[in-house]
Design a protein around this motif. Structure first.
Motif, mmCIF file in Angstrom:
data_model
loop_
_atom_site.group_PDB
_atom_site.id
_atom_site.type_symbol
_atom_site.label_atom_id
_atom_site.label_comp_id
_atom_site.label_asym_id
_atom_site.label_seq_id
_atom_site.Cartn_x
_atom_site.Cartn_y
_atom_site.Cartn_z
ATOM 1 N N PRO A 51 81.267 -31.571 -12.653
ATOM 2 C CA PRO A 51 82.397 -32.507 -12.619
ATOM 3 C C PRO A 51 82.253 -33.516 -11.493
ATOM 4 C CG PRO A 51 83.043 -30.374 -11.737
ATOM 5 C CD PRO A 51 81.675 -30.188 -12.311
ATOM 6 N N ARG A 102 82.445 -33.035 -20.081
ATOM 7 C CA ARG A 102 83.539 -33.429 -20.977
ATOM 8 C C ARG A 102 84.253 -32.175 -21.445
ATOM 9 N NH1 ARG A 102 82.147 -32.121 -26.129
ATOM 10 N NH2 ARG A 102 79.939 -31.863 -26.596
ATOM 11 N N SER A 103 85.406 -32.363 -22.065
ATOM 12 C CA SER A 103 86.163 -31.232 -22.586
ATOM 13 C C SER A 103 85.500 -30.699 -23.844
ATOM 14 C CB SER A 103 87.600 -31.649 -22.906
ATOM 15 O OG SER A 103 88.263 -32.072 -21.738
ATOM 16 N N GLN A 104 85.552 -29.390 -24.003
ATOM 17 C CA GLN A 104 84.992 -28.747 -25.180
ATOM 18 C C GLN A 104 86.091 -28.550 -26.215
ATOM 19 O OE1 GLN A 104 83.893 -24.645 -24.670
ATOM 20 N NE2 GLN A 104 82.270 -24.763 -26.201
ATOM 21 N N SER A 105 85.809 -28.943 -27.456
ATOM 22 C CA SER A 105 86.772 -28.720 -28.528
ATOM 23 C C SER A 105 86.590 -27.327 -29.107
ATOM 24 C CB SER A 105 86.573 -29.760 -29.641
ATOM 25 O OG SER A 105 85.347 -29.553 -30.299
ATOM 26 N N ARG A 106 87.625 -26.791 -29.716
ATOM 27 C CA ARG A 106 87.521 -25.453 -30.289
ATOM 28 C C ARG A 106 86.516 -25.400 -31.430
ATOM 29 N NH1 ARG A 106 93.402 -22.424 -30.304
ATOM 30 N NH2 ARG A 106 93.869 -22.745 -28.103
ATOM 31 N N TYR A 144 87.752 -17.811 -24.852
ATOM 32 C CA TYR A 144 87.796 -19.227 -24.448
ATOM 33 C C TYR A 144 89.117 -19.526 -23.762
ATOM 34 C CZ TYR A 144 88.286 -24.265 -25.513
ATOM 35 O OH TYR A 144 88.501 -25.615 -25.475
ATOM 36 N N SER A 183 88.353 -23.159 -17.268
ATOM 37 C CA SER A 183 87.810 -24.479 -17.547
ATOM 38 C C SER A 183 87.155 -24.481 -18.905
ATOM 39 C CB SER A 183 86.779 -24.856 -16.478
ATOM 40 O OG SER A 183 86.138 -26.055 -16.828
ATOM 41 N N HIS A 184 87.295 -25.594 -19.644
ATOM 42 C CA HIS A 184 86.669 -25.733 -20.953
ATOM 43 C C HIS A 184 85.712 -26.914 -20.927
ATOM 44 C CE1 HIS A 184 90.832 -24.082 -22.366
ATOM 45 N NE2 HIS A 184 90.082 -23.130 -21.876
ATOM 46 N N LEU A 185 84.979 -27.038 -19.847
ATOM 47 C CA LEU A 185 84.087 -28.173 -19.670
ATOM 48 C C LEU A 185 82.676 -27.835 -20.130
ATOM 49 C CD1 LEU A 185 85.234 -29.299 -16.104
ATOM 50 C CD2 LEU A 185 85.983 -30.211 -18.307
ATOM 51 N N THR A 196 79.285 -21.752 -18.385
ATOM 52 C CA THR A 196 80.663 -22.176 -18.149
ATOM 53 C C THR A 196 80.732 -23.059 -16.901
ATOM 54 O OG1 THR A 196 81.545 -20.156 -19.143
ATOM 55 C CG2 THR A 196 83.015 -21.393 -17.693
ATOM 56 N N HIS A 242 83.209 -24.658 -14.185
ATOM 57 C CA HIS A 242 84.546 -24.573 -13.611
ATOM 58 C C HIS A 242 84.809 -25.768 -12.707
ATOM 59 C CE1 HIS A 242 84.751 -20.325 -14.835
ATOM 60 N NE2 HIS A 242 83.510 -20.212 -14.379
#
Length: 375
Positions: free
Chosen positions: A110, A256-260, A280, A285-287, A353, A355
């Motif tokens: 990030p 970037r954000s991770q989509s489901r 999840y 964090s979902h990056l 992952t 964070h």
């Protein structure tokens, strides 16, 4: 080897002529048929087919190699290739010497986590005299977001190597070895790549840094197949630069954000989708790295910089020579510093992952409050 001509494989002339008469001219064409199919097509005996296929397979298939011979080849390549030491003992040990020559090394994390700080230190180290552990060469630094700081570079040098930087004229000489380019678009960057390739040889360049590739691509405002096509060409060219020049190439990547929908990338994961989604949800964090899976396959070394519970970590997430490890670090006036040289071994989702919990880009030096704009 699959396209090797059958008439060049030393088969008996009689059987080679039969293959030619049936318009089966390459090893691929012969081996794509079963022995029974060949016997019918060629109108010869099974013994003749078996003998011919054995000969074709022997010539076409690569030879067996022992583990010992593979290890010897790797040691030889590493000796010829070399490494750029990061001056971070634990990380250098895990990487068998540092950032390897001839391949892509990625720094991902990030904004504000310390990627540019890492790049500045690497640029400094590559320009150092060989007697001080450097590469004694020039550096090309692609500064996409105008975050390169010459003041910060000199500060890192003075704090890390005071005996060198207090020598009259040496700091100016080393700073003069670092060439900074600031392309304003991907097309401008593309135009400069060929010149960069020439400069790598003519100017004794020992390190190429691109900070950041994600910013170049995102600036084009294209998505989907068009974006992947643009990225694919640049991946191939940058990899070829590393292999051609045999120098370390370091590229930073954003997150970037991770989509489901991305959680289960393969059909065989569908049965465990619900469990995966629950896991999840438990992450803070979902990056994910911004440039996608094709880019991930192109890099040889991936270093993930992230923060969790107020602590920063360098994670060696991808390497052919080390298991996944995490090293806690902080940023000081002399650059990035490991808190311990003993890496924490990672397993499962924690490897990739990213964070950003409890992370701040405010850095404290001896009670002073300084802020660095770093991506």
């Amino acid at each position: 080897m699959a396209n090797k001509l059958i008439n060049q494989m030393g088969l008996p002339k009689s059987i080679a002529n039969v293959f030619a008469a049936r318009n089966i001219t390459t090893a691929k064409e012969a081996l794509s048929l079963t022995e029974f199919e060949l016997m019918e097509v060629l109108d010869v005996s099974m013994a003749q087919v078996t003998s011919a296929i054995a000969r074709i397979s022997e010539i076409t298939c690569p030879p067996y190699q022992t583990v010992l011979s593979l290890m010897e080849q790797r040691v030889k390549m590493e000796h010829m290739g070399g490494h750029l030491s990061t001056q971070l003992k634990g990380l250098d040990q895990a990487l068998c010497g540092g950032i390897p020559f001839g391949v892509l090394t990625e720094l991902v994390g990030p904004a504000g986590i310390g990627k540019t700080q890492f790049c500045l230190k690497l640029a400094l180290l590559a320009s150092l005299p060989a007697s001080c552990g450097g590469l004694d060469g020039r550096v090309i630094y692609i500064d996409v977001e105008s975050k390169f700081s010459s003041t910060r570079l000199i500060e890192i040098g003075v704090k890390s190597f005071p005996e060198i930087f207090h020598t009259k004229g040496l700091a100016q000489e080393m700073a003069g070895r670092i060439l900074v380019l600031r392309p304003t678009s991907l097309s401008e960057f593309t135009e400069s790549l060929q010149q960069i390739k020439i400069s790598l040889l003519q100017n004794q360049v020992k390190l190429l840094i691109i900070d950041s590739m994600a910013a170049l691509v995102s600036g084009e405002h294209v998505q989907g197949a068009t974006r992947q096509h643009l990225l694919g060409w640049h991946i191939s060219f940058i990899k070829s630069l590393a292999e051609f020049s045999r120098i370390p190439v370091v590229v930073t990547n954003q997150v970037r954000s991770q989509s489901r929908d991305e959680i289960c990338q393969y059909s065989f994961q569908a049965h465990s989708r619900q469990k995966t989604v629950e896991d999840y949800k438990g992450h803070d964090s979902h990056l994910v790295p911004a440039l996608g899976i094709h880019w991930a396959h192109a890099v040889t070394i991936r270093l993930v910089l992230d923060a969790k519970s107020g602590k920063r970590f360098i994670k060696l997430a991808k390497s052919p020579v080390s298991p996944p490890l995490a090293f806690p670090f902080n940023i000081t006036s002399s650059g990035i510093s490991l808190l311990t040289d003993d890496g924490i071994e990672l397993t499962g989702p924690e490897i990739n992952t990213i964070h950003c919990q409890g992370h701040s880009d405010i850095i404290h030096f001896d009670g002073e409050r300084l802020q660095y704009r770093d991506a």
